[in-house]
Design an enzyme around this catalytic site. Structure first.
Site, PDB file in Angstrom:
ATOM      1  N   ARG A 123       9.295  14.225  89.576  1.00 47.75           N
ATOM      2  CA  ARG A 123       9.367  15.343  90.537  1.00 47.75           C
ATOM      3  C   ARG A 123      10.686  15.359  91.304  1.00 47.75           C
ATOM      4  O   ARG A 123      11.304  16.428  91.408  1.00 47.75           O
ATOM      5  CB  ARG A 123       8.164  15.288  91.484  1.00 47.75           C
ATOM      6  N   ASN A 167       2.439  17.554  90.926  1.00 44.39           N
ATOM      7  CA  ASN A 167       1.526  16.941  89.967  1.00 44.39           C
ATOM      8  C   ASN A 167       0.302  17.825  89.846  1.00 44.39           C
ATOM      9  O   ASN A 167      -0.216  18.314  90.858  1.00 44.39           O
ATOM     10  CB  ASN A 167       1.095  15.554  90.434  1.00 44.39           C
TER      11      ASN A 167
END
EC number: 6.2.-.-
Length: 776
Positions: A19, A37
C-alpha cells in the site's frame, strides 16, 4: 484525457509494503484516489491522465516491492474518486488476509544505514524495514500487527513511531521496526553469565578468530559458528557436535564467496536472492578453507550474511565462518534460549544472544543449481511459508492436510489452488522431531486458519506421519487418502509445473531410497504412467534383497554383496581377488543365509542403494555411513569433471506383483561386470563413477522414452531424492529432450521427501474432486 479505474491486485500483496508503494507511485504519476486492503487482495481506486494511468498500472508489476508476488491484476472502469490527492484507506469489510511472508535478508538501504556513522541505526544488529528483516519467525498470530509478534514487548520510541506512521517512509507499518533506543539488545555470555564488553560483536569476533566455537542466536534459531579456515576449530566443532563427516555450511560476504567458489549468473542470483539460502556451489581449488569443512566434496554449502548481526560479525571477524545448525547430532535446531543453553553446553565456548524471542524454529533453506536454475533441496528460513500454487483446475478443490513422509518431514495445507508447504522439520524417528512436527502443524493450522476436509498420508502404515494422519482423520470424521510414495513424488512435479488434470498421463521416473509400493514391496527406482488420480508401474530397477533391512541403508557393503551376487554369482564373487579384499572380515555367510531364507532381507528396487553400493565398490564410502546420502555424495563428487561412455544395463520383462502386470526390469548386472573389469585394469575411480552416472541416466531415460512412445505420452516428470544429483538430472533431461519429450523437473518443492506432502495433497484433492463429480 482523464479517466478513473478500479484496480484489484491479488497475490502476496499484504504485509509487504504494497500500500505505501502504491501511495508513492500514485503521487509520482500525479494520480488521485486511494488504496486499501480488501479481503485477500489490495483494491486501488485511481484517477488521472490516461498515459499516467497506463504507466502506473505497468509499474505495479515492474516496480513492486521485493517481498510482493503479483498473481493477478484486474482493471475496470470506475466513477472518479471523491476529493483530491491520494490516500491509504482503512481496510474494507470482510476478513483481511494479510498473510505472512518469509524472513528476508537485510536490504541494501538498511545495510547502508548500518554503515553510516551519522545514522541512528549505525552498527545496530536489528535494523530492518518494510523490505527486509524477520517476518515468519516472529509471528505469533494474525492479523500481522506488532502486538501479535514477538516484538510486542518492545515499545516504539517517538522516532520509530514517526517512521512507522509515515506512508512516505520505507518503515511504514514495518512491524519489526526498532532502533538502539527501543529495540532488542545484544550480549555475549558464558555459562549463563554476561561477559563484560563495550561491543559484543567485537568480542565475539575476537573469540572466533582465536579458535572458539560460538552459539549465535539468529532469526530462526541458533547456529554454531567457528573460523572456517581453522582446521583445529573445525575439528573441535565436529568432535563436540558428533558430526564426523557431513559437510558444514559456510557464511561469507560476496567477495569472499567468489574467492571460495565458482559463481556463474545463476549462482549469484541464488546467493543474493532475498531468501538468502545455503547454495551448493563448486569449490575453487586451493582455498584457505579447512579441509574438514566439506571432506571429500567438490561443492560447498555457502550463504551470504542475511541479518544485520551476521553482517557485523563477518565484517569484524574478517574471515569466512562455519555457520551450522545449533543442535547436537540428530536433535532439532535449538531456538529457545533456555533449551539452547542446555543442549549446546559443552559444544559452544560462548553464546552471542539477544532478547527478541523466536516464534518458531526455521532451519536455513538449501538450494543447488541444476539444469540451469536453482532447485530447492530444503525449504526453510527465507522460503517458508511462501505459498505454492496448484493448477488452475484445482480452484474448487477441497481443503487438504497432507502429512508427508518419515524423513525430511514437511506437511502441506491446501485450500483451492493455494498450497502451504511447511518448513523442513526433520526425521520423525527422533522423538524431539516428532514433537516438533505436531507443534508445527498446530501452529500452521491456527495461524493460517486451516480446517481440513480430508487428510492425505503415505501408503506406508508404519510411518509416524501416516499414523498421526489416520488418527486425526478418524477423530474429526474426515476422509483419509493414502497415496503411494512415488506417485506423490511425481504428482508434486506435475502440480508445480501447472499440469492440469485434463492434460492426462505423464511418464514419471522416481528414483529414491525406499518407499512402500502398491504391491506391498519396497520400491525405489520406478518408471510410472500416472496422472493425479492414479498410477501404473511400467518398469523398475531389478530388486535385490536388503540384508538386515534398515541396516543395509547404513552399511553399503551389504547392498554391494547382494548386487554382485546377482550379477556374477556367488562363486565368482568369492573367487575375485579384489572383492575378497572388499568383503574381508564381513559376515558374508550370515548375510547370504538371511537373503536365502528371506529373513529380514526384503527385496527392494532402490536407486539410492545402487549408488551406495557403487560408492562402496570404489572405496568412497565408509563401512558404516554417518549420514543419509554420504555415499552418493562422494560418488557424485568423484564423477565431477570426468566424461565416460555409459556402462550398460540389460532390459527384460517380468511379472510384477500379485496382479501379474508385465513390467520392464532394468538389470544392472552388465554394469557391475564392466565396472569390475575397469577397476581391475586400474581405470581411475573418477572415470568409473562418471560411467556409472551416465549408465544410470541412459538406461532409465531410454526405457522411459520407449514407454512414452508405446503409450502415446509426450511428457516425462523426474523426481525422488536421487534426482538431487545434478549430474544425473542434467544427463537424463538432455537424453529425454533429445527424444522429443517435454521434461518436467522439480524446483520450488524439493525432489526429496521434503516435497512429498505437496504431491500427496494434489493427489488427494484430485481424487476428491473426481468423487464429488461422480456423485453430483
Amino acid at each position: 484525457m482523464e479517466r478513473a479505474e478500479e484496480i484489484v491486485v491479488r497475490g502476496i500483496v499484504q504485509g509487504v509494503g504494497f500500500r505505501p508503494f502504491v501511495y508513492r507511485l500514485a503521487l509520482r504519476h500525479g494520480l488521485s484516489g486511494s488504496v486499501r486492503n480488501a479481503g485477500d487482495r489490495v483494491a486501488i481506486h485511481v484517477a488521472g491522465a490516461a498515459d499516467a494511468l497506463e504507466a502506473f498500472a505497468r509499474a505495479l508489476n515492474t516496480e513492486a516491492p521485493p517481498l510482493a508476488r503479483i498473481n493477478g491484476l484486474e482493471r475496470r472502469p470506475a466513477a472518479p474518486p471523491e476529493g483530491a490527492g491520494f490516500a491509504i484507506a482503512e481496510s474494507g469489510a470482510g476478513e483481511v488476509s494479510v498473510g505472512i511472508v518469509p524472513d528476508v535478508a537485510t536490504c541494501p538501504a538498511c545495510r547502508a544505514e548500518m554503515g553510516d556513522p551519522a545514522a541512528r541505526r549505525h552498527r545496530y544488529a536489528f535494523t530492518n524495514c518494510t523490505d527486509c528483516g524477520p517476518r515468519f519467525s516472529i509471528v505469533a498470530g494474525l492479523p500481522y500487527d506488532r502486538p501479535a509478534t514477538t516484538m510486542a514487548g518492545f515499545l516504539m520510541c517517538a522516532d520509530c513511531r514517526s517512521e512507522y506512521d509515515d506512508p512516505a517512509d520505507r518503515r511504514f507499518h514495518a512491524q519489526p521496526i526498532a532502533c538502539p533506543a527501543c529495540g532488542p539488545r545484544l550480549w555475549l555470555e558464558r555459562e549463563g553469565a554476561v561477559l563484560p564488553s563495550a561491543d559484543p560483536i567485537v568480542e565475539a569476533a575476537r573469540l572466533l578468530t582465536a579458535g572458539a566455537i560460538l552459539a549465535v542466536k539468529g532469526i530462526g534459531g541458533f547456529h554454531l559458528a567457528c573460523d572456517a579456515t581453522s582446521a583445529v576449530a573445525v575439528a573441535a566443532l565436529r568432535a563436540r557436535k558428533q558430526r564426523p563427516a557431513k559437510p558444514l555450511a559456510v557464511m561469507a560476504d560476496l567477495a569472499a564467496a567468489a574467492a571460495l567458489c565458482e559463481l556463474d549468473g545463476a549462482a549469484r542470483a541464488a546467493l543474493t536472492h532475498p531468501s538468502a539460502p545455503i547454495v551448493l556451489l563448486p569449490l575453487r581449488p586451493g582455498t584457505a578453507l579447512a579441509a574438514g569443512v566439506a571432506p571429500g566434496q567438490r561443492h560447498l554449502g555457502l550463504m551470504l550474511p542475511y541479518t544485520p548481526l551476521h553482517h557485523l560479525l563477518l565484517a569484524e571477524a574478517g574471515l569466512p565462518l562455519v555457520m551450522t545448525s545449533g543442535n547436537r547430532s540428530s536433535e532439532p535446531q535449538a531456538f529457545r534460549d533456555a533449551a539452547a543453553r542446555r543442549s549446546l553446553a559443552g559444544i559452544a565456548d560462548a553464546f552471542l544472544m539477544h532478547d527478541r524471542p523466536i516464534a518458531r524454529r526455521l532451519d536455513d533453506s538449501v538450494v543447488r543449481i541444476a539444469a540451469g536454475r536453482a532447485r530447492v533441496m530444503r525449504r526453510g528460513r527465507g522460503l517458508a511459508p511462501l505459498p505454492l500454487t496448484l493448477p488452475e483446475d484445482f480452484e474448487n478443490a477441497s481443503a487438504v492436510l497432507a502429512m508427508g513422509a518419515e524423513v525430511k518431514s514437511a506437511f502441506c495445507l491446501t485450500r483451492g489452488r493455494n498450497a502451504l508447504l511447511s518448513h523442513h522439520l526433520g526425521d520423525l524417528d527422533e522423538p524431539a522431531t516428532a514433537d516438533a512436527f505436531g507443534e508445527a502443524h498446530a501452529d500452521y493450522a491456527a495461524i493460517f486458519r486451516h480446517a481440513p476436509e480430508a487428510v492425505a498420508v503415505d501408503l506406508h502404515p508404519a510411518y509416524r506421519a501416516s499414523r498421526d494422519g489416520a488418527d486425526l482423520a478418524q477423530e474429526h470424521g474426515l476422509p483419509l487418502v493414502a497415496v503411494q510414495h512415488h506417485h506423490a513424488h511425481i504428482a508434486a512435479v506435475l502440480a508445480e509445473a501447472g499440469w492440469r488434470r485434463d492434460q492426462g498421463t505423464v511418464i514419471g521416473i522416481a528414483l529414491d531410497g525406499l518407499g512402500l509400493g502398491a504391491d506391498g514391496t519396497l520400491w525405489g527406482a520406478e518408471i510410472l504412467a500416472c496422472d493425479y488420480r492414479a498410477m501404473t508401474r511400467l518398469a523398475r530397477l531389478a530388486p535385490i534383497p536388503l540384508a538386515g533391512g534398515d541396516a543395509a541403508a547404513r552399511e553399503p557393503f551389504r547392498v554391494l554383496l547382494a548386487h554382485l551376487d546377482a550379477a556374477l554369482g556367488r562363486d565368482a564373487v568369492d573367487a575375485h581377488p579384489l572383492l575378497a579384499r572388499r568383503f574381508a572380515g564381513r559376515p558374508v555367510a550370515t548375510l547370504r543365509a538371511m537373503m536365502d531364507k528371506g529373513l529380514n532381507a526384503p527385496p527392494a528396487s532402490s536407486a539410492g542403494r545402487l549408488f551406495d553400493a557403487m560408492a562402496r565398490l570404489l572405496g568412497l564410502a565408509p563401512e558404516r555411513l554417518s549420514f543419509e546420502g554420504e555415499a552418493a555424495m562422494a560418488l557424485e563428487a568423484t564423477a565431477l569433471g570426468h566424461r565416460a561412455a555409459p556402462y550398460p544395463f540389460a532390459i527384460r520383462t517380468t511379472e510384477g506383483g500379485p496382479d501379474g502386470a508385465v513390467l520392464q526390469e532394468i538389470d544392472p548386472g552388465p554394469l557391475w561386470r564392466a565396472a569390475l573389469d575397469d577397476l581391475a585394469a586400474g581405470r581411475p575411480p573418477g572415470e568409473i563413477a562418471a560411467a556409472f552416472h551416465a549408465g544410470v541416466a541412459d538406461a532409465f531415460a531410454d526405457a522411459a522414452a520407449d514407454l512414452a512412445q508405446a503409450h502415446g505420452i509426450g511428457a516425462v516428470a523426474l523426481s525422488g531424492g536421487v534426482m538431487q544429483n545434478a549430474i544425473l538430472m542434467e544427463a537424463m533431461e538432455r537424453r529425454l529432450a533429445g527424444r522429443g519429450l517435454a521434461v518436467l523437473l522439480p524446483a520450488e518443492a524439493p525432489a526429496n521427501d521434503g516435497g512429498l506432502a505437496f504431491g500427496q495433497a494434489a493427489v488427494a484433492a484430485a481424487r476428491l474432486m473426481a468423487s464429488q463429480a461422480a456423485e453430483g
